[in-house]
Scaffold this motif. Structure first.
Motif, PDB file in Angstrom:
ATOM      1  N   GLY A  13      46.478 -49.311 108.707  1.00 59.94           N
ATOM      2  CA  GLY A  13      46.212 -50.400 109.216  1.00 59.94           C
ATOM      3  C   GLY A  13      45.762 -50.670 110.843  1.00 59.94           C
ATOM      4  O   GLY A  13      45.434 -51.582 111.533  1.00 59.94           O
ATOM      5  N   ASN A  14      45.601 -49.341 111.324  1.00 61.65           N
ATOM      6  CA  ASN A  14      45.445 -49.192 112.660  1.00 61.65           C
ATOM      7  C   ASN A  14      43.726 -49.316 112.887  1.00 61.65           C
ATOM      8  O   ASN A  14      43.337 -49.105 111.721  1.00 61.65           O
ATOM      9  CB  ASN A  14      46.029 -47.936 113.233  1.00 61.65           C
ATOM     10  CG  ASN A  14      47.273 -48.080 113.304  1.00 61.65           C
ATOM     11  OD1 ASN A  14      48.024 -48.970 113.694  1.00 61.65           O
ATOM     12  ND2 ASN A  14      47.951 -47.059 113.199  1.00 61.65           N
ATOM     13  N   TYR A  15      43.240 -49.542 114.001  1.00 61.83           N
ATOM     14  CA  TYR A  15      41.912 -49.513 114.326  1.00 61.83           C
ATOM     15  C   TYR A  15      41.734 -48.387 115.523  1.00 61.83           C
ATOM     16  O   TYR A  15      42.406 -48.334 116.389  1.00 61.83           O
ATOM     17  CB  TYR A  15      41.429 -50.741 114.530  1.00 61.83           C
ATOM     18  CG  TYR A  15      41.137 -51.781 113.624  1.00 61.83           C
ATOM     19  CD1 TYR A  15      39.740 -51.973 113.078  1.00 61.83           C
ATOM     20  CD2 TYR A  15      42.035 -52.304 112.771  1.00 61.83           C
ATOM     21  CE1 TYR A  15      39.465 -52.623 112.103  1.00 61.83           C
ATOM     22  CE2 TYR A  15      41.738 -53.065 111.709  1.00 61.83           C
ATOM     23  CZ  TYR A  15      40.453 -53.361 111.267  1.00 61.83           C
ATOM     24  OH  TYR A  15      40.134 -54.054 110.359  1.00 61.83           O
ATOM     25  N   GLY A  16      40.603 -47.647 115.285  1.00 60.28           N
ATOM     26  CA  GLY A  16      40.199 -46.982 116.196  1.00 60.28           C
ATOM     27  C   GLY A  16      38.956 -45.972 115.962  1.00 60.28           C
ATOM     28  O   GLY A  16      37.801 -46.569 115.558  1.00 60.28           O
ATOM     29  N   VAL A  17      38.888 -44.591 116.245  1.00 60.52           N
ATOM     30  CA  VAL A  17      37.709 -43.976 116.180  1.00 60.52           C
ATOM     31  C   VAL A  17      38.117 -42.604 115.359  1.00 60.52           C
ATOM     32  O   VAL A  17      39.228 -42.011 115.531  1.00 60.52           O
ATOM     33  CB  VAL A  17      37.043 -43.731 117.307  1.00 60.52           C
ATOM     34  CG1 VAL A  17      37.747 -43.036 118.264  1.00 60.52           C
ATOM     35  CG2 VAL A  17      35.565 -43.135 117.054  1.00 60.52           C
ATOM     36  N   VAL A  18      37.237 -41.918 114.858  1.00 59.86           N
ATOM     37  CA  VAL A  18      37.446 -40.613 114.170  1.00 59.86           C
ATOM     38  C   VAL A  18      36.760 -39.668 115.191  1.00 59.86           C
ATOM     39  O   VAL A  18      35.578 -39.847 115.388  1.00 59.86           O
ATOM     40  CB  VAL A  18      36.734 -40.563 112.683  1.00 59.86           C
ATOM     41  CG1 VAL A  18      36.910 -39.003 112.081  1.00 59.86           C
ATOM     42  CG2 VAL A  18      37.529 -41.456 111.874  1.00 59.86           C
ATOM     43  N   ASN A  19      37.615 -38.801 115.624  1.00 59.51           N
ATOM     44  CA  ASN A  19      37.019 -37.998 116.668  1.00 59.51           C
ATOM     45  C   ASN A  19      36.139 -36.511 116.324  1.00 59.51           C
ATOM     46  O   ASN A  19      35.980 -36.487 114.997  1.00 59.51           O
ATOM     47  CB  ASN A  19      38.093 -37.351 117.810  1.00 59.51           C
ATOM     48  CG  ASN A  19      38.999 -36.430 116.962  1.00 59.51           C
ATOM     49  OD1 ASN A  19      38.763 -35.951 115.884  1.00 59.51           O
ATOM     50  ND2 ASN A  19      40.379 -36.539 117.623  1.00 59.51           N
ATOM     51  N   ALA A  20      35.657 -35.906 117.130  1.00 56.45           N
ATOM     52  CA  ALA A  20      34.855 -34.923 116.677  1.00 56.45           C
ATOM     53  C   ALA A  20      35.457 -33.852 115.594  1.00 56.45           C
ATOM     54  O   ALA A  20      34.810 -32.937 115.178  1.00 56.45           O
ATOM     55  CB  ALA A  20      34.122 -34.248 118.067  1.00 56.45           C
ATOM     56  N   GLU A  21      36.722 -33.612 115.810  1.00 57.31           N
ATOM     57  CA  GLU A  21      37.544 -32.943 115.085  1.00 57.31           C
ATOM     58  C   GLU A  21      38.155 -33.417 113.621  1.00 57.31           C
ATOM     59  O   GLU A  21      38.505 -32.806 112.812  1.00 57.31           O
ATOM     60  CB  GLU A  21      38.850 -32.568 115.648  1.00 57.31           C
ATOM     61  CG  GLU A  21      38.817 -31.519 116.958  1.00 57.31           C
ATOM     62  CD  GLU A  21      38.067 -32.287 118.003  1.00 57.31           C
ATOM     63  OE1 GLU A  21      38.573 -33.319 118.295  1.00 57.31           O
ATOM     64  OE2 GLU A  21      37.322 -31.601 118.804  1.00 57.31           O
ATOM     65  N   GLY A  22      37.436 -34.604 113.447  1.00 56.60           N
ATOM     66  CA  GLY A  22      37.664 -35.418 112.269  1.00 56.60           C
ATOM     67  C   GLY A  22      39.158 -36.183 112.337  1.00 56.60           C
ATOM     68  O   GLY A  22      39.515 -36.550 111.120  1.00 56.60           O
ATOM     69  N   HIS A  23      39.937 -36.117 113.336  1.00 55.11           N
ATOM     70  CA  HIS A  23      41.256 -36.857 113.417  1.00 55.11           C
ATOM     71  C   HIS A  23      41.045 -38.501 113.797  1.00 55.11           C
ATOM     72  O   HIS A  23      40.321 -38.545 114.516  1.00 55.11           O
ATOM     73  CB  HIS A  23      42.082 -36.143 114.285  1.00 55.11           C
ATOM     74  CG  HIS A  23      42.149 -34.611 113.944  1.00 55.11           C
ATOM     75  ND1 HIS A  23      42.779 -34.141 112.866  1.00 55.11           N
ATOM     76  CD2 HIS A  23      42.061 -33.380 114.490  1.00 55.11           C
ATOM     77  CE1 HIS A  23      43.011 -33.029 112.739  1.00 55.11           C
ATOM     78  NE2 HIS A  23      42.226 -32.507 113.940  1.00 55.11           N
ATOM     79  N   PHE A  24      41.717 -39.287 113.048  1.00 61.94           N
ATOM     80  CA  PHE A  24      41.473 -40.763 113.582  1.00 61.94           C
ATOM     81  C   PHE A  24      42.442 -40.886 114.715  1.00 61.94           C
ATOM     82  O   PHE A  24      43.645 -40.508 114.854  1.00 61.94           O
ATOM     83  CB  PHE A  24      42.106 -41.530 112.552  1.00 61.94           C
ATOM     84  CG  PHE A  24      42.184 -42.970 112.778  1.00 61.94           C
ATOM     85  CD1 PHE A  24      41.146 -43.696 112.789  1.00 61.94           C
ATOM     86  CD2 PHE A  24      43.250 -43.368 113.192  1.00 61.94           C
ATOM     87  CE1 PHE A  24      40.878 -45.051 112.973  1.00 61.94           C
ATOM     88  CE2 PHE A  24      43.239 -45.081 113.389  1.00 61.94           C
ATOM     89  CZ  PHE A  24      42.100 -45.800 113.223  1.00 61.94           C
TER      90      PHE A  24
END
Length: 367
Positions: A13-24
């Motif tokens: 249910g959180n909002y954000g971004v998937v970083n370069a390492e593939g982690h949200f």
């Protein structure tokens, strides 16, 4: 580069971004902000210190330009800009840096046009561009747009006219804001509410206006040690202590606050007198900004305390209306010698900012 936050792929249910390492990486409380609020950070390459430096440079640039174009009102803008709470808001790549610095520029641009004998289409075009950017920052900045109405009626070429062109920047700001609001309509504004909770909170506010008014009034006088949140006091007194996390003592803060007041009243006796209608517009902006800020906080938490204190209020949220409130200062007929004034303000600022620097560099034992 990602311009819009995305939901957590795991379904949290959180909002954000998937970083370069593939982690949200969640950033719920800023998920609905426009990328224009973080414009300098886009050129940082993802490096925090570079983003901080670029944000500081751009924010200071906006502020310096505001002081330069403000004309007779330059010491008023400077008086707000020197406050530590303003400077600290420029040090990190947050939406507050762009919001606070650009709002100073927009107010200064309005004052610049107020002093001109005639407003050209070139001025309207630049004003409209500023309004477009302002509309992409925090939604509460829409309350500042009615400043254009102090330019609405005036004397041009000895003739009292209504300048209909002022509707152009007004429309630009509203359209820019509404476009981004439509894009982020399904994104909740904080980590503690879902989109449906947010809609329900909005309905609660609309259907219980008296409770909202109670919250607005209560938030002015509510004792900060009784709100139940241990951080409310530090959030509220940032103007007098410098920042939320580093609370500076009286010996450091009083001189810079005095310097700010001196700068605001420096040319006060020689400034053009605003009309009664212009003053009513400024008062309305200050009141509406405060009400909408309280409303936004109440709704973003799901309105659990509707009728009580609007939790999360921070003094830095109100920096955009500091110069507008300062414009309401009556003519105190105070004359300050330029030489004496510069010397006194310089000494007060040097003392306070030296104290701020030492407070952050010297080691202090934790009691």
């Amino acid at each position: 580069m990602q311009f819009l936050s995305t939901p957590d792929p795991s379904g949290s249910g959180n909002y954000g971004v998937v970083n370069a390492e593939g982690h949200f990486v969640p950033f719920n409380n800023t998920a609905i902000n426009s990328p224009f609020a973080y414009l300098p950070s886009m050129f940082s390459g993802g490096h925090l210190r570079v983003a901080c430096a670029l944000t500081l440079i751009v924010a200071v640039g906006f502020t310096a330009l505001a002081i330069h174009i403000a004309g007779q009102y330059k010491t008023l803008i400077l008086g707000i800009a020197i406050l530590p709470i303003v400077f600290f808001s420029y040090l990190y790549p947050t939406a507050d840096a762009m919001t606070n610095s650009f709002s100073l520029l927009f107010v200064a641009q309005t004052l610049h046009l107020l002093q001109k004998e005639s407003i050209r289409w070139k001025d309207i075009g630049l004003f409209a561009l500023s309004a477009l950017y302002l509309g992409q920052l925090k939604i509460t900045l829409l309350c500042i747009i009615p400043l254009v109405f102090i330019l609405w009626c005036g004397r041009r070429n000895n003739t009292k006219t209504i300048d209909w062109r002022m509707l152009i920047p007004l429309c630009c700001a509203c359209i820019a804001n509404r476009i981004w609001a439509a894009i982020t309509a399904n994104i909740p504004p904080s980590a503690v509410v879902t989109s449906s909770d947010y809609v329900e909170a909005q309905m609660a506010v609309l259907t219980h206006p008296l409770k909202l008014l109670a919250s607005v009034f209560s938030s002015i006088v509510y004792p900060l040690d009784l709100t139940g949140d241990p951080y409310d006091a530090s959030r509220n007194i940032q103007l007098f202590t410098g920042a939320e996390t580093t609370q500076l003592p009286v010996a450091v803060m009083v001189p810079v606050l005095l310097a700010s007041v001196l700068l605001i009243v420096w040319h006060n006796a020689h400034l053009p007198r605003l009309t009664a209608i212009q003053r009513l517009i400024l008062i309305a902006i200050v009141i509406i900004f405060y009400v909408l800020t309280c409303t936004g906080l109440i709704v973003s938490w799901g309105a659990p305390n509707l009728g009580g204190y609007a939790g999360g209020l921070q003094t830095r949220y109100f920096i955009p209306i500091f110069p507008i409130a300062a414009l309401l200062m009556p003519n105190l007929d105070i004359e300050i010698s330029p030489r004496t004034g510069r010397t006194l303000v310089t000494c007060l600022l040097a003392w306070s900012y030296a104290g701020i620097l030492l407070a952050h560099l010297l080691p202090f034992p934790v009691m």
